[in-house]
Design a protein around this motif. Sequence first.
Motif, short mmCIF file in Angstrom:
data_model
loop_
_atom_site.label_atom_id
_atom_site.label_comp_id
_atom_site.label_asym_id
_atom_site.label_seq_id
_atom_site.Cartn_x
_atom_site.Cartn_y
_atom_site.Cartn_z
N LEU A 450 -8.95 14.25 23.78
CA LEU A 450 -9.82 14.97 24.73
C LEU A 450 -11.29 14.83 24.33
CD1 LEU A 450 -7.86 18.27 25.52
CD2 LEU A 450 -8.44 16.43 27.12
N LEU A 451 -11.58 15.03 23.06
CA LEU A 451 -12.97 14.91 22.60
C LEU A 451 -13.49 13.49 22.78
CD1 LEU A 451 -12.78 17.13 19.39
CD2 LEU A 451 -13.94 17.68 21.55
N ALA A 452 -12.62 12.50 22.52
CA ALA A 452 -13.02 11.10 22.70
C ALA A 452 -13.27 10.80 24.18
CB ALA A 452 -11.94 10.17 22.15
N PRO A 458 -19.23 11.65 29.79
CA PRO A 458 -19.93 12.95 29.76
C PRO A 458 -20.01 13.64 31.11
CG PRO A 458 -21.47 11.12 29.49
CD PRO A 458 -20.11 10.55 29.38
N ASN A 459 -19.90 12.89 32.21
CA ASN A 459 -19.98 13.51 33.53
C ASN A 459 -18.63 13.95 34.07
OD1 ASN A 459 -22.78 13.16 33.73
ND2 ASN A 459 -22.54 11.06 34.49
N ARG A 471 -2.55 8.38 26.34
CA ARG A 471 -3.48 8.19 25.22
C ARG A 471 -2.93 8.80 23.93
NH1 ARG A 471 -9.48 7.97 27.33
NH2 ARG A 471 -9.95 8.62 25.20
N VAL A 472 -2.16 9.88 24.05
CA VAL A 472 -1.62 10.57 22.87
C VAL A 472 -0.37 9.86 22.36
CG1 VAL A 472 -0.63 12.72 22.00
CG2 VAL A 472 -2.61 12.78 23.53
N ASP A 473 0.66 9.72 23.22
CA ASP A 473 1.91 9.04 22.86
C ASP A 473 2.73 8.87 24.13
OD1 ASP A 473 4.39 8.17 21.88
OD2 ASP A 473 4.12 9.25 20.00
N ARG A 474 2.77 7.65 24.65
CA ARG A 474 3.44 7.42 25.93
C ARG A 474 4.96 7.56 25.84
NH1 ARG A 474 1.86 3.07 28.82
NH2 ARG A 474 -0.19 3.09 27.85
N ARG A 475 5.50 7.72 24.62
CA ARG A 475 6.94 7.95 24.49
C ARG A 475 7.33 9.36 24.93
NH1 ARG A 475 8.30 7.28 18.45
NH2 ARG A 475 6.38 8.50 18.33
N VAL A 501 -7.05 18.21 32.49
CA VAL A 501 -7.12 18.79 31.16
C VAL A 501 -8.50 18.50 30.58
CG1 VAL A 501 -5.96 18.97 28.93
CG2 VAL A 501 -4.69 18.11 30.91
N ARG A 502 -9.09 19.50 29.97
CA ARG A 502 -10.38 19.31 29.30
C ARG A 502 -10.36 20.06 27.99
NH1 ARG A 502 -13.50 23.89 29.71
NH2 ARG A 502 -12.82 25.42 31.27
N HIS A 503 -11.32 19.73 27.14
CA HIS A 503 -11.45 20.48 25.89
C HIS A 503 -12.33 21.70 26.15
CE1 HIS A 503 -12.28 21.54 21.73
NE2 HIS A 503 -11.26 20.75 21.39
#
Length: 635
Positions: A450-452, A458-459, A471-475, A501-503
């Motif tokens: 999320l931070l990445a 930024p917009n 991005r996290v784990d497609r499994r 989803v946002r941080h």
Amino acid sequence: MTAPSLVLGTAGHIDHGKSSLVRALTGTDPDRLAEEKERGITIELGFAQLELPSGRTMGVVDVPGHEKFVRQMVAGATGIDVVLLVVAADDGVMPQTREHLAIIDLLGIPKGVVALTKADLADPDWIELVIEDVRTLLRDTSIDGAPIVPVSSKTGAGLPELLAAIDSVADEAVSRQASLTMRLPVDRVFTIAGAGTVVTGTLWSGSVERDAQVEIYPSGVRGRVRSVQMHGAQAEKAVAGSRVALNLAGVERDEIDRGDIVAEPGSLTVTDRFDAHIAYLASEEKPFESGTRVHVHHGTREVLGRVLFMDVPALPPGGKGVAQVRLEEPLAPRYGDRFIIRSYSPMWTIGGGVVLDALPPRRTTLKPYERELLEALIAHDLSSAAIGLLSSRALPMTSAQIALALGVPRAGVADDLNKAALERLKVGNETYFVTEEAQQHLLGGIERELLAFHAANPNATGIAALALRDRVDRRLEPKVFDALLALATTRAIAALAEGQVRHPRAASTALAEEEAARVALVPLLRSQGLAPGTVAELATAVGIDAGVVRKALTKLVAEGTVVRIGPELHFDADVVSTARDRIVAYLKEHGEILARDARDITGSSRKYIVPLLEYFDSQGITKRDGDSRTLGRLG
């Protein structure tokens, strides 16, 4: 006659009389092909049924003895419960006798009987010498100590004694796993006029009955069992260990082939690699180098692959070790399955092994918990293996998924998982287990990604949940990832809004800009009435980036404040409602309306009224008939 639950398979050198012996014992000629009749050898697998003195029946597989057809021998031997090793009394032990015995030992076939055929062609002293040679040959193999019975298929001498020996050994044999899901490796496929596709094989596990749904592995084609046969007779149900023929509905002949597996849908894992415990034959002269290209025989399928040893560069002759087998074509193995390894060229049997993990990560250097998993699997310690599998996969899994991966009944692992110190995720009515380390890693991955994402965009006010999962784990299953996101929100790692989803500590500027666009767009669109600007024109009017304006419009459409007619055309919802009311009133009075009439009564222009009328058509307010429109069903 009761259905057989065990399979007897022949093995031995060419021309040692295997098929003749099967014919003498069963009355069935296993040589099916014209070429076999002409050449006098069994090339494909021949099948028969044997009735023993006790009343037990066994399916009989007569496998080829010629060295060119060891592939078929392996295919037949993988379904054998009891082996009938055939050695001709006049020839004694021969090269294929040794290779077949090595395959029997590598496949772990635990019970056997030796038939010393052609006893009528040898004198008693010679027969005694051959018996001693065979005893020596069997020493330290899986059938060490098997009874040895001299017989003659020609005269019938010794056949009653051989049947009694087979009966006794069969009584000690353990039948196959009826409690596991149904699995049938296919050794023959053909079509029957009026019936369709038929497959035959030995039912490795479970049971199969008429109308059962099945899946073909590795292709994934699904079908239905139209009928079940055992040795030519119709049956309502076949159980593990039976020789069966299945007539499959919904599966074309070219959608299934020898080597495929027919199984319960979703019950197997298709893989291009698996971890295994490898045994290298002591008769080999050179070390077995890691990375060697080989033929891998699993069930009735043969594929090419490479054997990569863990932590060691090679195995010495007679050595054993853990390796990852990388395949050039997919297989659908299960934990505990045996397989044979043959050299690439020229082909001969060099070893075999046991499948440990059917879907491991690609690696040859083991982490401590991966080593513990493989050691537990080798030791059949299912309790430790279940926990080790969770550590190795590093994903939430249900007890049913873990049991499936290990190839054991769910009850075999459920209690151990419930007692273990594991984290639990509730997903609907299911409980997913995950190690604390894996859960923290996944939650950390959500925060990092999320931070990445916010740093790179930024917009943007957020990212779609499925995109974040990839991005996290497609499994991760989508529903499991949703449960992890819910957990992440309670820990202030993530925030959910309108499908994104946002941080919590990011996107504040973007959110403020989007809200500013939203506030400015509502009065602007209302003032523009039935002549709104494009997205770019709206963005210029409010002085905000077009991408932000488009997102704000999407949210306004979702809440019903704005109506989207096309990608670039957005109207204030109240303006559209007023236009609709005027058009409906006109239709009730006049019966039909033209585009120019709608333009005049709404004060719009043709540029906007035509797409607006098409929108009303799609909503059932109006109904187009040529150039005119009438009142629709919802008007």
